[in-house]
Design an enzyme around this catalytic site. Structure first.
Site, PDB file in Angstrom:
ATOM      1  N   LYS A 197      33.093  18.077  56.132  1.00 27.21           N
ATOM      2  CA  LYS A 197      33.467  16.918  56.982  1.00 27.21           C
ATOM      3  C   LYS A 197      33.047  15.821  56.416  1.00 27.21           C
ATOM      4  CE  LYS A 197      35.607  15.337  60.523  1.00 27.21           C
ATOM      5  NZ  LYS A 197      37.103  15.032  60.700  1.00 27.21           N
ATOM      6  N   ASP A 205      36.861  33.226  62.333  1.00 25.01           N
ATOM      7  CA  ASP A 205      37.382  33.618  63.577  1.00 25.01           C
ATOM      8  C   ASP A 205      39.055  33.096  63.620  1.00 25.01           C
ATOM      9  OD1 ASP A 205      34.979  34.810  64.787  1.00 25.01           O
ATOM     10  OD2 ASP A 205      35.746  34.301  66.846  1.00 25.01           O
ATOM     11  N   TYR A 264      22.719  26.709  60.667  1.00 23.68           N
ATOM     12  CA  TYR A 264      22.195  27.980  61.291  1.00 23.68           C
ATOM     13  C   TYR A 264      20.877  28.238  60.610  1.00 23.68           C
ATOM     14  CZ  TYR A 264      26.725  29.284  63.151  1.00 23.68           C
ATOM     15  OH  TYR A 264      28.075  29.474  63.746  1.00 23.68           O
ATOM     16  N   ASP A 271      31.919  30.273  59.853  1.00 25.95           N
ATOM     17  CA  ASP A 271      31.792  30.886  61.010  1.00 25.95           C
ATOM     18  C   ASP A 271      33.255  30.783  62.078  1.00 25.95           C
ATOM     19  OD1 ASP A 271      31.247  32.653  62.932  1.00 25.95           O
ATOM     20  OD2 ASP A 271      29.921  31.195  64.035  1.00 25.95           O
ATOM     21  N   ASP A 295      38.693  20.038  60.029  1.00 25.74           N
ATOM     22  CA  ASP A 295      39.940  19.833  60.851  1.00 25.74           C
ATOM     23  C   ASP A 295      41.193  20.206  60.436  1.00 25.74           C
ATOM     24  OD1 ASP A 295      39.346  17.501  59.750  1.00 25.74           O
ATOM     25  OD2 ASP A 295      39.398  16.280  61.295  1.00 25.74           O
TER      26      ASP A 295
HETATM   27  C1  IPM Z   1      29.593  36.165  62.813  1.00 23.11           C
HETATM   28  C2  IPM Z   1      28.871  36.039  64.357  1.00 23.11           C
HETATM   29  C3  IPM Z   1      27.546  35.628  64.196  1.00 23.11           C
HETATM   30  C4  IPM Z   1      27.373  34.315  63.235  1.00 23.11           C
HETATM   31  C5  IPM Z   1      26.788  35.081  65.609  1.00 23.11           C
HETATM   32  C6  IPM Z   1      26.760  36.301  66.353  1.00 23.11           C
HETATM   33  C7  IPM Z   1      25.229  34.659  65.424  1.00 23.11           C
HETATM   34  O1  IPM Z   1      29.708  35.098  64.939  1.00 23.11           O
HETATM   35  O2  IPM Z   1      29.185  37.052  62.264  1.00 23.11           O
HETATM   36  O3  IPM Z   1      30.543  35.600  62.523  1.00 23.11           O
HETATM   37  O4  IPM Z   1      27.611  33.271  63.627  1.00 23.11           O
HETATM   38  O5  IPM Z   1      27.330  34.415  62.093  1.00 23.11           O
HETATM   39 MN    MN Z   2      31.462  34.340  64.038  1.00 24.51          MN
END
Ligand code: IPM
Ligand code: MN
Length: 348
Positions: free
Chosen positions: A185, A246, A135, A242, A218
């Site tokens: 990875k 999730d 990023y 990231d 993975d």
């Molecule tokens: C998070 C979000 C952000 C990230 C996005 C919105 C840029 O997904 O905080 O996990 O990837 O950091």
């Molecule tokens: Mn995120």
């Protein structure tokens, strides 16, 4: 009385609902524990962009620098401003400018919350590198719109950046169950990820009391579903962290429960606290967003500010509320009802 200066950025969509709920609880905790939060709210958001042509003022970072911490709701309203513009205009620059390189995300089931897995006994702390990696924003496009168009997105891994996040992870592991899993990875990405593995091995020598595992992203995705109870601290790059957080949010019952802290560990800049979830345009303004992720993030903020007793009380109040069956499923209770229940459960 001790006062902490908080910059509040509700942002877009449900950001306003959840930060409002969090401040109600955090102010009550501050009252009860004998300190105060001097909060200033900033309307920087996609709406603000439509009026001003930018997500925050030119001196936005300098304004925020004067605060002890930042509480942020969510950024993004893709119907009016592309996400790539809004995120690169507000959230991501704050993380980078303030060198908030450690993104901390706890994943465990609160009492009463039934996640989708059979295993309930997991307690994972994900440490995500937050300022570089995939990023970094380095790259560009050439021959735009033509057949020979090229898009390059360069992942940047610096020795300093990798070493400090891995050290941070080891320090967290040392304070917990003394097990760190580094996620890469390196079987496919032979430059940056092999570099990361090497640095992990080097830093590990300073932490002989911590057990280290190396896993590929993975395999880790599968492990977090099949055997999350075997994990303690996970350290991962920006993109991998990231994605895994999730997944972590999903196994802890959903994004409504996933908290996060963007920490500048040497405290030379304010740190920022925010839920993992986004602005959820589909449920914005309906008073049904779950404020628990933001309230938990707020507890992490209090802890960072040295108010550990108040932080623990807020988290206990959240746990009591969940144990009462409140706020466990989307739509079962309103944002206001959940907030009131947490306030009632708050023991000061
Ligand atoms: C998070 C979000 C952000 C990230 C996005 C919105 C840029 O997904 O905080 O996990 O990837 O950091
Ligand atoms: Mn995120």
């Amino acid at each position: 009385m001790k006062t902490h200066k908080i910059a509040l950025i509700p942002g877009d969509g449900i950001g306003a609902d959840v930060t409002g709920a969090a401040m109600t609880v955090l102010d009550a905790a501050a009252d009860g524990f004998g300190f105060s939060l001097e909060t200033e709210s900033f309307p920087w958001s996609c709406d603000w962009y439509l009026q001003h042509g930018r997500m925050m003022p030119e001196d936005g970072i300098d304004i925020l620098r004067g605060f002890d911490a930042i509480l942020l709701g969510a950024v993004g309203w893709p119907a009016t401003v592309p996400d790539s513009v809004s995120l690169h205009g507000l959230l991501l620059p704050i993380r980078k400018a303030f060198d908030q390189y450690a993104n901390i995300r706890p994943h465990r089931l609160l009492p009463g919350v039934e996640g989708p897995l059979k295993s309930a006994g997991f307690d994972i702390l994900c440490i995500r590198e937050n300022t570089e990696g995939e990023y970094s924003g380095a790259g560009g496009r050439v021959h735009q719109g033509r057949d020979n168009e090229v898009a390059i997105e360069t992942a940047i891994f610096t020795r300093q950046g990798v070493e400090r996040i891995i050290r941070f992870g080891f320090d967290q592991a040392r304070a917990r169950r003394k097990h760190l899993t580094s996620v890469t990875k390196s079987n496919a990405q032979k430059h940056s990820m092999v570099f990361w593995d090497e640095i992990t091995r080097m830093v590990a020598a300073d932490y002989p009391d911590v057990t280290v595992s190396h896993m590929h992203i993975d395999a880790m995705a599968a492990k977090m579903v099949m055997a999350p109870q075997d994990l303690d601290v996970i350290v991962a790059s920006n993109l991998f962290g990231d994605i895994l957080t999730d997944l972590g949010a999903a196994i802890q019952g959903g994004l409504g429960f996933a908290a996060s802290a963007n920490i500048c560990p040497d405290r030379s800049n304010p740190s920022m606290f925010e839920p993992v979830h986004g602005s959820a345009p589909d449920i914005a303004g309906r008073d049904i967003a779950n404020p628990i992720a933001t309230i938990w993030s707020g507890a992490m903020m209090l802890d960072h500010l040295g108010e550990g007793a108040a932080a623990a009380a807020v988290l206990r109040a959240v746990e009591t509320t969940c144990a009462q069956g409140i706020g466990l499923r989307p739509g079962s209770h309103s944002t206001g009802q959940i907030t009131q229940a947490i306030l009632s459960a708050l023991k000061v």
